[in-house]
Design a protein around this motif. Structure first.
Motif, mmCIF file in Angstrom:
data_model
loop_
_atom_site.group_PDB
_atom_site.id
_atom_site.type_symbol
_atom_site.label_atom_id
_atom_site.label_comp_id
_atom_site.label_asym_id
_atom_site.label_seq_id
_atom_site.Cartn_x
_atom_site.Cartn_y
_atom_site.Cartn_z
ATOM 1 N N GLY A 289 0.823 -1.208 0.000
ATOM 2 C CA GLY A 289 0.000 0.000 0.000
ATOM 3 C C GLY A 289 0.853 1.254 0.000
ATOM 4 N N ALA A 290 1.916 1.267 0.791
ATOM 5 C CA ALA A 290 2.826 2.417 0.814
ATOM 6 C C ALA A 290 3.479 2.607 -0.549
ATOM 7 C CB ALA A 290 3.883 2.226 1.909
ATOM 8 N N GLN A 291 3.814 1.510 -1.195
ATOM 9 C CA GLN A 291 4.404 1.579 -2.539
ATOM 10 C C GLN A 291 3.435 2.251 -3.511
ATOM 11 O OE1 GLN A 291 4.833 -2.214 -4.630
ATOM 12 N NE2 GLN A 291 6.957 -1.642 -5.117
ATOM 13 N N LYS A 292 2.168 1.883 -3.423
ATOM 14 C CA LYS A 292 1.156 2.471 -4.311
ATOM 15 C C LYS A 292 0.976 3.962 -4.039
ATOM 16 C CE LYS A 292 -1.489 -1.723 -5.266
ATOM 17 N NZ LYS A 292 -0.492 -2.665 -4.767
ATOM 18 N N PHE A 293 0.999 4.354 -2.766
ATOM 19 C CA PHE A 293 0.819 5.762 -2.420
ATOM 20 C C PHE A 293 2.078 6.598 -2.638
ATOM 21 C CE2 PHE A 293 -2.975 4.746 0.274
ATOM 22 C CZ PHE A 293 -3.816 5.719 -0.230
ATOM 23 N N PHE A 294 3.213 6.116 -2.164
ATOM 24 C CA PHE A 294 4.393 6.970 -2.043
ATOM 25 C C PHE A 294 5.487 6.724 -3.076
ATOM 26 C CE2 PHE A 294 2.675 6.306 2.329
ATOM 27 C CZ PHE A 294 2.017 7.517 2.408
ATOM 28 N N THR A 295 5.603 5.505 -3.589
ATOM 29 C CA THR A 295 6.630 5.225 -4.592
ATOM 30 C C THR A 295 6.093 5.501 -5.991
ATOM 31 O OG1 THR A 295 7.632 3.553 -3.169
ATOM 32 C CG2 THR A 295 8.223 3.483 -5.495
ATOM 33 N N PHE A 296 4.984 4.842 -6.334
ATOM 34 C CA PHE A 296 4.384 5.024 -7.657
ATOM 35 C C PHE A 296 3.468 6.241 -7.685
ATOM 36 C CE2 PHE A 296 4.396 0.146 -7.533
ATOM 37 C CZ PHE A 296 5.700 0.069 -7.960
ATOM 38 N N GLY A 297 2.858 6.549 -6.540
ATOM 39 C CA GLY A 297 1.809 7.559 -6.477
ATOM 40 C C GLY A 297 0.514 6.967 -7.027
ATOM 41 N N ILE A 298 -0.586 7.562 -6.651
ATOM 42 C CA ILE A 298 -1.875 7.053 -7.140
ATOM 43 C C ILE A 298 -1.947 7.157 -8.655
ATOM 44 C CG2 ILE A 298 -4.385 7.412 -7.115
ATOM 45 C CD1 ILE A 298 -3.283 5.943 -4.650
ATOM 46 N N ALA A 299 -1.427 8.253 -9.223
ATOM 47 C CA ALA A 299 -1.458 8.406 -10.691
ATOM 48 C C ALA A 299 -0.668 7.301 -11.371
ATOM 49 C CB ALA A 299 -0.912 9.773 -11.092
ATOM 50 N N GLY A 300 0.489 6.968 -10.845
ATOM 51 C CA GLY A 300 1.290 5.880 -11.408
ATOM 52 C C GLY A 300 0.616 4.529 -11.247
#
Length: 147
Positions: free
Chosen positions: A26-37
């Motif tokens: 979940g952190a990867q989705k929010f902070f690494t890739f971002g929601i747009a990514g």
């Protein structure tokens, strides 16, 4: 000889392990890739309504993972994680075989199955859910005896 604490210990270990993996994703989705990514990635995988799916997956994984670690709202969170993993299984991973290094379903199957077991069995004694339940039961008993 039966050791009653072993079930609670096993459930605690499962909650923490599953929760930690979910928090990381979940952190990867929010902070690494971002929601747009994450939306772009989901769209590229053919996931329907990738905007909603990305937010749902990120929130369920990050917040739900933390809730599992704490043993909070475990039945509800367990079902949401199971649905999230079922979607990932059906929409992305099932056609790639078992192994995760080939895009397979082993991780989503294990996380989904573990979350389903937690939803069905509950969080165990060492959990926020248990603490809240004990507090509510004590309050009800106190109210009943005062009436």
């Amino acid at each position: 000889m039966k050791f009653p604490w072993t079930k609670d210990l096993a459930v605690l270990v499962a909650r923490v392990a599953i929760g930690a993996v979910l928090i990381a994703h979940g952190a990867q989705k929010f902070f690494t890739f971002g929601i747009a990514g994450t939306v772009d990635s989901f769209a590229g995988m053919g996931i329907p309504v990738p905007e909603a799916a990305a937010v749902f997956a990120a929130v369920v994984e990050l917040v739900g993972g933390a809730a599992l670690v704490l043993g909070a709202a475990t039945p509800v969170v367990g079902l949401l994680v199971t649905l999230n993993m079922l979607g990932a299984l059906v929409l992305v991973h099932v056609g790639n075989g078992v192994f995760v290094d080939q895009g397979g379903f082993e991780l989503v199957a294990a996380l989904g199955a573990g979350a389903l077991v937690l939803a069905a069995t509950g969080p165990g004694t060492w959990s926020v859910d248990h603490l809240v339940g004990r507090t509510l039961t004590a309050r009800r008993a106190q109210a009943t005896s005062a009436a």
